[in-house]
Design a protein around this motif. Sequence first.
Motif, PDB file in Angstrom:
ATOM      1  N   ASP A  28     -83.529   7.151-118.224  1.00  0.00           N
ATOM      2  CA  ASP A  28     -82.774   6.184-119.023  1.00  0.00           C
ATOM      3  C   ASP A  28     -81.300   6.091-118.641  1.00  0.00           C
ATOM      4  OD1 ASP A  28     -85.015   5.487-120.514  1.00  0.00           O
ATOM      5  OD2 ASP A  28     -84.705   7.142-121.921  1.00  0.00           O
ATOM      6  N   ASN A  29     -80.743   7.168-118.099  1.00  0.00           N
ATOM      7  CA  ASN A  29     -79.292   7.124-117.828  1.00  0.00           C
ATOM      8  C   ASN A  29     -78.889   7.271-116.360  1.00  0.00           C
ATOM      9  OD1 ASN A  29     -79.460   9.884-117.260  1.00  0.00           O
ATOM     10  ND2 ASN A  29     -78.638  10.525-119.235  1.00  0.00           N
ATOM     11  N   ILE A  30     -79.840   7.519-115.474  1.00  0.00           N
ATOM     12  CA  ILE A  30     -79.457   7.759-114.076  1.00  0.00           C
ATOM     13  C   ILE A  30     -78.728   6.553-113.482  1.00  0.00           C
ATOM     14  CG2 ILE A  30     -81.711   7.091-113.067  1.00  0.00           C
ATOM     15  CD1 ILE A  30     -81.228   9.449-111.016  1.00  0.00           C
ATOM     16  N   GLN A  31     -79.134   5.345-113.868  1.00  0.00           N
ATOM     17  CA  GLN A  31     -78.493   4.150-113.307  1.00  0.00           C
ATOM     18  C   GLN A  31     -77.029   4.042-113.726  1.00  0.00           C
ATOM     19  OE1 GLN A  31     -81.235   0.883-114.319  1.00  0.00           O
ATOM     20  NE2 GLN A  31     -81.924   0.949-112.215  1.00  0.00           N
ATOM     21  N   LEU A  67     -87.475  15.438-114.731  1.00  0.00           N
ATOM     22  CA  LEU A  67     -88.313  15.126-113.565  1.00  0.00           C
ATOM     23  C   LEU A  67     -89.378  16.200-113.358  1.00  0.00           C
ATOM     24  CD1 LEU A  67     -89.094  13.771-110.860  1.00  0.00           C
ATOM     25  CD2 LEU A  67     -87.096  14.836-109.830  1.00  0.00           C
ATOM     26  N   LEU A  68     -88.957  17.453-113.488  1.00  0.00           N
ATOM     27  CA  LEU A  68     -89.898  18.571-113.299  1.00  0.00           C
ATOM     28  C   LEU A  68     -90.682  18.765-114.595  1.00  0.00           C
ATOM     29  CD1 LEU A  68     -89.883  20.264-110.559  1.00  0.00           C
ATOM     30  CD2 LEU A  68     -87.834  18.939-110.914  1.00  0.00           C
ATOM     31  N   TYR A  76     -87.672   7.577-110.312  1.00  0.00           N
ATOM     32  CA  TYR A  76     -86.254   7.959-110.196  1.00  0.00           C
ATOM     33  C   TYR A  76     -85.620   7.326-108.958  1.00  0.00           C
ATOM     34  CZ  TYR A  76     -85.990  11.280-114.041  1.00  0.00           C
ATOM     35  OH  TYR A  76     -85.948  11.831-115.293  1.00  0.00           O
ATOM     36  N   VAL A  77     -86.329   7.409-107.845  1.00  0.00           N
ATOM     37  CA  VAL A  77     -85.811   6.865-106.585  1.00  0.00           C
ATOM     38  C   VAL A  77     -85.622   5.347-106.704  1.00  0.00           C
ATOM     39  CG1 VAL A  77     -86.324   6.547-104.131  1.00  0.00           C
ATOM     40  CG2 VAL A  77     -86.805   8.759-105.221  1.00  0.00           C
ATOM     41  N   GLU A  78     -86.570   4.697-107.359  1.00  0.00           N
ATOM     42  CA  GLU A  78     -86.476   3.236-107.542  1.00  0.00           C
ATOM     43  C   GLU A  78     -85.302   2.854-108.446  1.00  0.00           C
ATOM     44  OE1 GLU A  78     -90.414   2.235-108.860  1.00  0.00           O
ATOM     45  OE2 GLU A  78     -91.244   2.355-106.822  1.00  0.00           O
TER      46      GLU A  78
END
Length: 213
Positions: free
Chosen positions: A164-167, A183-184, A204-206
Amino acid sequence: MKHELLNTIVESGVVAVVRRIEKEKVMNVISALVEGGITGIEMTMDSENVLETIAEAKATFSDRAVIGAGTVLDGESARLAIQAGAEFIFAPTLKQETITVANRYGKIAIPGVFTPTEILQAYEWGADIVKVFPASVLGSKFIKDVKGPLGHIPMMPTGGIDLDNIQEYIKAGAIAAGVGGSLLNKELIQQGKWDELTQLARQYVEKVAEARK
């Protein structure tokens, strides 16, 4: 060489923090993450048989991901990790000795920082990237604001990063993010659902790729 490895880490924008995974599952976990496109794998030094795992992971995945060590608290741990094959040294704190050892062996130094003063100090001591930690306390706005005067220093927030916040962090100027628990996924790992872990990694990569557009 170091420059190429840095580029590889930044490519996916995600460094997976692999902490204390059971010995018989850890290679499956790393494989699933790499399969999902993650290009930075951090093995924490408080994990069981971590030096063997670093060596094995590097032998298996070095053509697709950069394998490094995390939770490195001193120069001696950094040296042991590097001897085992770690290409980067991730630390939760700022310690000159740890950066010096990484630099001495031509490895990537990513110390933990929390303030603008520490960010600059780390860079002056030879850090390649600074790990803004714990990012959950500071938020993405901190990165954005600090990038004003310290825009030349590459920053990687870690701690509390999720889908939700990585971007937000990438848009604020982070070159990548360190991602742990979100992620894990413990349940997926426990049940050996490696395909689902790969799918999660891919998400996540996307997200990072979208945020960079």
